[in-house]
Structure formats: C-alpha cells, structure tokens
Design an enzyme around this catalytic site. Structure first.
Site, PDB file in Angstrom:
ATOM      1  CG  MET A  30      -1.983  -1.501   0.939  1.00  0.00           C
ATOM      2  SD  MET A  30      -3.494  -0.719   2.199  1.00  0.00           S
ATOM      3  CE  MET A  30      -2.572  -0.610   3.706  1.00  0.00           C
ATOM      4  CG  HIS A  34       8.957   0.384   5.244  1.00  0.00           C
ATOM      5  ND1 HIS A  34       8.602  -1.139   5.996  1.00  0.00           N
ATOM      6  CD2 HIS A  34       7.209   0.266   5.701  1.00  0.00           C
ATOM      7  CE1 HIS A  34       7.707  -1.728   5.789  1.00  0.00           C
ATOM      8  NE2 HIS A  34       6.545  -0.764   5.920  1.00  0.00           N
ATOM      9  CG  HIS A  37       6.876  -2.059   1.411  1.00  0.00           C
ATOM     10  ND1 HIS A  37       7.068  -0.168   2.244  1.00  0.00           N
ATOM     11  CD2 HIS A  37       5.907  -2.550   1.431  1.00  0.00           C
ATOM     12  CE1 HIS A  37       5.646  -0.225   3.351  1.00  0.00           C
ATOM     13  NE2 HIS A  37       5.032  -1.830   3.187  1.00  0.00           N
ATOM     14  CB  SER A 185       4.694   0.469  10.434  1.00  0.00           C
ATOM     15  OG  SER A 185       3.447  -0.010  10.148  1.00  0.00           O
TER      16      SER A 185
END
Ligand code: AMP
Length: 282
Positions: A30, A34, A37, A185
C-alpha cells in the site's frame, strides 16, 4: 522501471514475459515504502526474473475512513525507492481502475477472520482477499511475497490460495525491525520520536511473552504478565494480545511440544494503530 496505472498495458507486458518463460514475482503493497517492503522486493528480485510491485491503498479493506484518509501516500518517493532497488515494474492503479463499479463479491474465512485484526476491523479480510485475488488474476505471478508482519493476512491469503487452487507459490518473509525492535511500518511515519521509543515496548512485551512460554508458564499467566508489563505506560493502549496456532489462528489454551504458536499484539500509540508478532515453537 516501468510504471503502469492501467490494467491492460500491464497485462500485455506480463503476457510477453510469460511467453518468454520468465518467472514473475509479485509484491503487493500500500506504499509509503520502507526497508520491510525492500526485503520482499529484494527477495523477489533474487528468486524470479521480473518483479512487479503493486502500490494500491485498497479502500475496501478499511472500515475506518479516518484511517484511510490519513494513510501515508508518498508516490514520488516510492518510485525513487523502487528504482534504487532495481524493481522492474510498478503497478499503481487508481481506485476507479481497480473498482470501476462497487464489487459485490465477498469472502468469508470463518473463525480465522473473527479474531485479532478481524475482530476489530469488520470486513477487513474480505477486502484484503478481494484485492489480492484481483492482483493474482491480473499479474498471474509464479511467486507472491508477503510479510510475517501481517501474519493473519498471510495465513488467510494462504487459505484462499489453497481453497481456490490458485496456481502460485506464496512466500512469508521475516519481520524487519528498527534497532529498538520496533517493527518497521508505514504507520511509524505518524509517530513522534518519543512515541517510537514507546512503541518499541510492544516488541519487548512479545519477547517477555516468548520467554515466559519458554519457561513453561501457562498461557493465562503469560497473558497477565504481558498485560501488566504494558500497563506501565499510560500512552500505550493495547487492543489485543493473543497466543494463536499459526495454521488455524485459533487461540491456544496450552502449549504442545513441537507445535508452533504466534504471539500477536495490536496497540494504539496516540492515534496510530500498530501490530506485531513473534512465532514461537517449544
Ligand atoms: P503494506 O504496504 O503495509 O500493506 O505491506 C505490504 C507487505 O509488506 C505486506 O505483506 C506486509 O506484511 C509487508 N511488511 C510490512 N512491514 C513489514 C516489515 N516490517 N517487515 C517485513 N515485511 C513487512
């Protein structure tokens, strides 16, 4: 990196790659990318020939409009981030492209979606499953990469893939953490430095739970100790702390040797909702 906002040109390019026997890896995200990912993208780049990162803030998995409205959106930065990683394709559709009309299909996962994230976010996993199923159908990846960070999501997607005989391999990649232990996150961007330091106690709480399980404490006393530990900080508002079977997501009442459990936590720090987990086997 090729950037696609539309489905048809993406499919054309991927059909071409598939006809050349290239292996396709998909990393659904989404955005507000960071190092968590990045770990998934790097893994896909190592294990497949063509890596597709999808970036889509899926409105139908949010049951709270404030959460949807405040979800960080940093497209330009994300494109730069993916280019630096060497990602081959970014698929960044609009809501209109993904949902030209309101979808009627709903997914149900029985008990699996009633606990933890499902208990506090009604319809969340139906929305997740629909967007993931759409992405699987559009990209037709050989492998798809998800993070253990969203463990319940992974187990539910795995169930959907099995139940529907979707022909791909799923990968569950480990949680990437800050030095403090805080799980990385996109939502951490909304925390002040002091709140980030406070949030690191969620991982400490999970570690405490894990240590107590290893020392043979029973589940209810582990839950009590973890709750007492977190109650030191007024500004941490726990939503749940559960110990579940990693296959069924059912709450575990006692530890069995050789059976894997997950210690899962969700808590608010200010208005930011964070989740984390540890997998433990005795
Ligand atoms: P999101 O953009 O938050 O929907 O996450 C996209 C994917 O990245 C999901 O499969 C997440 O589980 C995974 N992910 C998010 N944070 C982390 C992390 N800290 N470490 C590893 N994977 C992560």
């Amino acid at each position: 990196m090729k950037v696609f906002h539309k489905i048809n040109p993406l499919k054309d390019v991927l059909n071409h790659h598939r006809s050349n026997s290239l292996k396709i890896g998909l990393v659904p995200t989404m955005g507000a990318l960071h190092k968590g990912h990045a770990s998934l993208i790097n893994r896909s780049m190592n294990e497949t020939d063509v890596t597709v990162c999808s970036l889509f803030v899926n409105p139908i998995q949010f049951n709270n409009t404030r959460d949807l409205d405040t979800y960080p959106r940093t497209l330009e930065k994300d494109i730069h981030f993916l280019e630096k990683l060497g990602c081959h394709i970014l698929f960044n559709p609009s809501v209109q492209e993904m949902y030209p009309y309101p979808p009627v299909v709903e997914f149900g996962f029985g008990e699996m979606e009633k606990s933890m994230e499902g208990a506090f976010r009604e319809g969340h996993f139906s929305g997740v499953a629909l967007v993931v199923a759409k992405l699987f159908n559009l990209v037709k990846p050989h492998k798809a990469y998800f993070g253990q960070k969203d463990l319940q999501q992974f187990v539910i997607v795995e169930k959907m893939v099995k139940d529907m005989n979707i022909d791909l391999e799923l990968v569950c990649a480990p949680i990437i953490r800050e030095e403090s232990g805080l799980a990385v996150s996109s939502r951490n961007q909304r925390l002040s430095e002091a709140q980030k330091a406070l949030a690191a106690n969620l991982y400490k709480a999970l570690q405490l739970g894990q240590q107590l399980l290893a020392e043979n404490h029973d589940i209810s006393s582990v839950k009590r100790e973890v709750s007492n530990f977190l109650s030191q900080w007024q500004d941490i508002c726990p939503e749940y702390f559960e110990i579940v079977n990693t296959c069924t997501l059912k709450t575990v009442d006692y530890m069995e040797d050789g059976k894997e459990v997950a210690l899962c936590i969700a808590a608010y720090i200010g208005s930011v909702r964070l989740i984390d987990n540890i997998i433990f086997k005795k």
